[in-house]
Structure formats: structure tokens, C-alpha cells
Design a protein around this motif. Sequence first.
Motif, PDB file in Angstrom:
ATOM      1  N   ASP A   1       4.075   1.608  -7.540  1.00  0.00           N
ATOM      2  CA  ASP A   1       4.816   0.445  -7.924  1.00  0.00           C
ATOM      3  C   ASP A   1       5.977   0.346  -7.723  1.00  0.00           C
ATOM      4  O   ASP A   1       6.658   1.555  -7.886  1.00  0.00           O
ATOM      5  CB  ASP A   1       4.884   1.408  -9.874  1.00  0.00           C
ATOM      6  N   MET A   2       6.487  -0.891  -6.940  1.00  0.00           N
ATOM      7  CA  MET A   2       5.315  -1.870  -7.129  1.00  0.00           C
ATOM      8  C   MET A   2       5.255  -2.819  -5.193  1.00  0.00           C
ATOM      9  O   MET A   2       5.523  -3.349  -4.966  1.00  0.00           O
ATOM     10  CB  MET A   2       5.252  -2.864  -7.616  1.00  0.00           C
TER      11      MET A   2
ATOM     12  N   GLU B   1      14.672  -3.675 -11.848  1.00  0.00           N
ATOM     13  CA  GLU B   1      12.904  -3.658 -13.149  1.00  0.00           C
ATOM     14  C   GLU B   1      13.863  -1.904 -13.503  1.00  0.00           C
ATOM     15  O   GLU B   1      12.759  -2.059 -15.272  1.00  0.00           O
ATOM     16  CB  GLU B   1      12.024  -3.747 -12.233  1.00  0.00           C
ATOM     17  N   GLU B   2      12.709  -0.890 -13.071  1.00  0.00           N
ATOM     18  CA  GLU B   2      12.944   0.289 -13.661  1.00  0.00           C
ATOM     19  C   GLU B   2      13.380   1.108 -14.791  1.00  0.00           C
ATOM     20  O   GLU B   2      13.222   1.454 -15.297  1.00  0.00           O
ATOM     21  CB  GLU B   2      12.460   1.376 -12.651  1.00  0.00           C
TER      22      GLU B   2
ATOM     23  N   GLU C   1       3.807  -6.295 -10.915  1.00  0.00           N
ATOM     24  CA  GLU C   1       3.184  -5.144 -10.932  1.00  0.00           C
ATOM     25  C   GLU C   1       1.875  -4.753 -10.824  1.00  0.00           C
ATOM     26  O   GLU C   1       0.787  -5.459 -10.411  1.00  0.00           O
ATOM     27  CB  GLU C   1       3.466  -4.754 -12.105  1.00  0.00           C
ATOM     28  N   PRO C   2       1.825  -3.373 -10.072  1.00  0.00           N
ATOM     29  CA  PRO C   2       0.689  -2.419 -10.195  1.00  0.00           C
ATOM     30  C   PRO C   2      -0.411  -3.380 -11.524  1.00  0.00           C
ATOM     31  O   PRO C   2       0.149  -3.630 -12.589  1.00  0.00           O
ATOM     32  CB  PRO C   2       0.510  -1.267 -10.384  1.00  0.00           C
TER      33      PRO C   2
ATOM     34  N   HIS D   1       9.446  -6.189  -8.009  1.00  0.00           N
ATOM     35  CA  HIS D   1      10.206  -5.474  -7.876  1.00  0.00           C
ATOM     36  C   HIS D   1      10.424  -4.359  -6.401  1.00  0.00           C
ATOM     37  O   HIS D   1      10.084  -3.822  -6.326  1.00  0.00           O
ATOM     38  CB  HIS D   1      11.331  -4.336  -8.813  1.00  0.00           C
TER      39      HIS D   1
HETATM   40 ZN   LIG Z   1       7.100  -1.791 -11.870  1.00  0.00          ZN
END
Ligand SMILES: [Zn+2]
Length: 390
Positions: free
Chosen positions: A125-126, A159-160, A184-185, A96
Motif C-alpha cells: 500500500d502502495m 491519501e492515508e 491501491e492494493p 499515492h
Molecule cells: Zn493506499
Amino acid sequence: MNTPKTDASLPRALLRHLTPKLPQMLRMLRTLVIAESPSLEKAAADRCCTLVAQQWRSAGARVQRIPQKHRGDHLRIEWLPNASARRRGQLLVLGHYDTVYATGTLASMPFRMAGGKAYGPGTFDMKAGIVQALHAFEALRAAKASIQKRIVFLWTSDEEIGSESSRKLIEMEARRSDAVFVLEPSFGPRGLLKTARKGVGEAEIIVHGRASHAGLAPQEGVNAVHELARQVARIQAWNDLRRGITVNVDIIEGGTRVNVIAERARASIDLRALTVADMRRVEKRLRALRPITPGARLEIRGGFNRAPMEHRVSTKLFAKATSLASQMGLKIGDCVAGGGSDGNLTASLGVPTLDGLGAVGDGAHSAHEYVLTKTMPQRAALLAALLATT
Ligand SMILES: [Zn+2]
């Protein structure tokens, strides 16, 4: 890298090719970070989306922009490495570009590099994950690696905030895929991959009581705050840290004034579980709550919105990643994440999913968010090797 590589030499060749690309990767990261892209601000998010699309187009990718009414647009990039790839299946690379930071955050949290770290909102992120994926794509093309499958990269905008607008798209692409790699991280300074994630949910209990004068007619009242307190005590007992079940009442409110018996009270609850069975158990218990105080009524809302990503969906992919990393002279480890991601969505469809393949760094969603820059080519090489061999 002009000659096709044999399987055994490919991971090292990819890493060799990618290591000197770090300055380009950082320039690209800077471009994306200074285009702030909060999930809730469509115009700003769309500007960042345009930049991501441009970067991929200049790299020779076929980019499809999927317009959204209220959120930033999503990007779908399809790569057919050869004529027969379509028949052989699909791999999905997922991430994302939205961040949790409102527009203007850059003023107090500018993009900057110091001590081998790149700081700024959304670096870790990210956005670094997207940059790494682009370089993985370029490296695979340069290597002329014989890739078996069609590869789809999906960059979403929400996403968040729970992936409401992207969920269908993610699930549709996942169903067609043999494996999903989530950028993702990673976790911690060693960059642990995420091989399991807790399922996450949000529930609400609303208690309806009856108001009455606390002095003149206490017997006619039904105190919603008292009832809620008893329910909270019940719920608290469901916590089981060892099993990975957490149930936390994080917001509570109720009543109107001190001489009025509270008519209404409300609690918001954070729900997490490590297995689908435990998730179902918690949901069932929640639905089974009954009032303790005579005359009180309970209203239960919500529940889990991302099911757990169970270990079994990632076991094989993680073993492959470990072996590829060691061929590159790198060591990787894994961990269980307490938070959810879109990896939960693909995993709960039963599609093999490996998460945390993005940046190495720390401080997601905080003022000191950063990426360890020298790991960017390494992680890009790992992704490229996974895509070439899955
Ligand atoms: Zn993320």
C-alpha cells in the motif's frame, strides 16, 4: 516488441514483455520503500517524491512536481502517446506514495525478499502499484501500441490522512478523464479488484450538560454522560450489516470526577455506507438527533468525507479488465471494500473508476505487509492493456 501489435495480440505481448522485467521492478520497489514517506513528515515524503520523479524521468516521462506547503509534493505525469491523443480524451492513473509508517519503521521492518514475497513498509500500500504503473508505461511505449488518449499519472502524498491537499487536484483531473484506474492494493491472495467501496466518515457528538454536586444538589445537574449513553444506544440501532451500513462509536469520554455530575461528554463515531442514498440517510439521522434528557444540549460535528464508490461506476471497466486478463491467461475477480480511497472521490463525480488495480499481497498498515512478487508483471500488463484499449 518492435512492430505495432494488433488489438488481439496486444495483451499477451505486453505480458511477455513485462514478465522478464521483474528484477528491475523489485530494484525500483526497494528504492522507494527504503525512502520512508510518512504522510505527516514532509521532508521525508519529499525525498521519496524526488525518487519517484527521477524514476519516471529516466523512463522518458514528462514529470511535473506540484509543491505543497505542509505535505509531500504531488507528481503529475502527462503522456501524449500521439499528436491527436489530446483531442480524444484523457485517462487518469491514480495513486499515492505516502505510507502510514513513521520514519524509522524500517529498522524493525526492513525491506526484504523471501518466499516469493517482498516485505516492507508501504510495499503493498502502495509503492508496488507505482512501480507497476511505470512498467506499464514503458511496455506501452515499447509495444508502440496505438493508444487513443492522453494519459495522466497522479502520485499524491496524503491519501492515508484523507487527501486534504490533493483532493482538488484529483477531482480536477478526474473531471477531464473518461476513466480512472486506481492503483491501491487488491484484496486477498487472488488479488480481487475493488469494484465498490464504502463511503467513509467521522462524526462527533458533544453533549453539554450541567455540573452539580452529586450528593448535595443532584437535582440541579444535567448528566452529560447519561445523555450520551442514551444517544449511543440510539445510534447503535442504525447499524445494518446486510445493507453495508456501519456506525461505530469508537472513542468516548466525559466527566471530570466521581462526585461531580458530568458537564460534558463526547463520542467519536466511524460512519460507513455502501450507497449514496444510505450515506445521506445516516447523515440526516445524525443531524436530527435531539437531546433526551431535559436541559442537555447536543453538538454534532463532521460527517462523511468520502462518498461511496457505487458498483455502477466500475461495471464496464471491470468487464473489460476481466476480458483482457483472460486474453493473458489470467483470472481476476472483484470485491467490495469496506475502506475508502481516492477512488471514492473520482467515482462520486460519476467518472468510471476501477480500483484495487495495484499490488497483490497482504498486510496493509501492519508489520507483515508484503507483495507477491510474481504478480507484479501481470498486474502491470493488465494496467497497460486497460490503458491501451479504454
Ligand atoms: Zn493506499
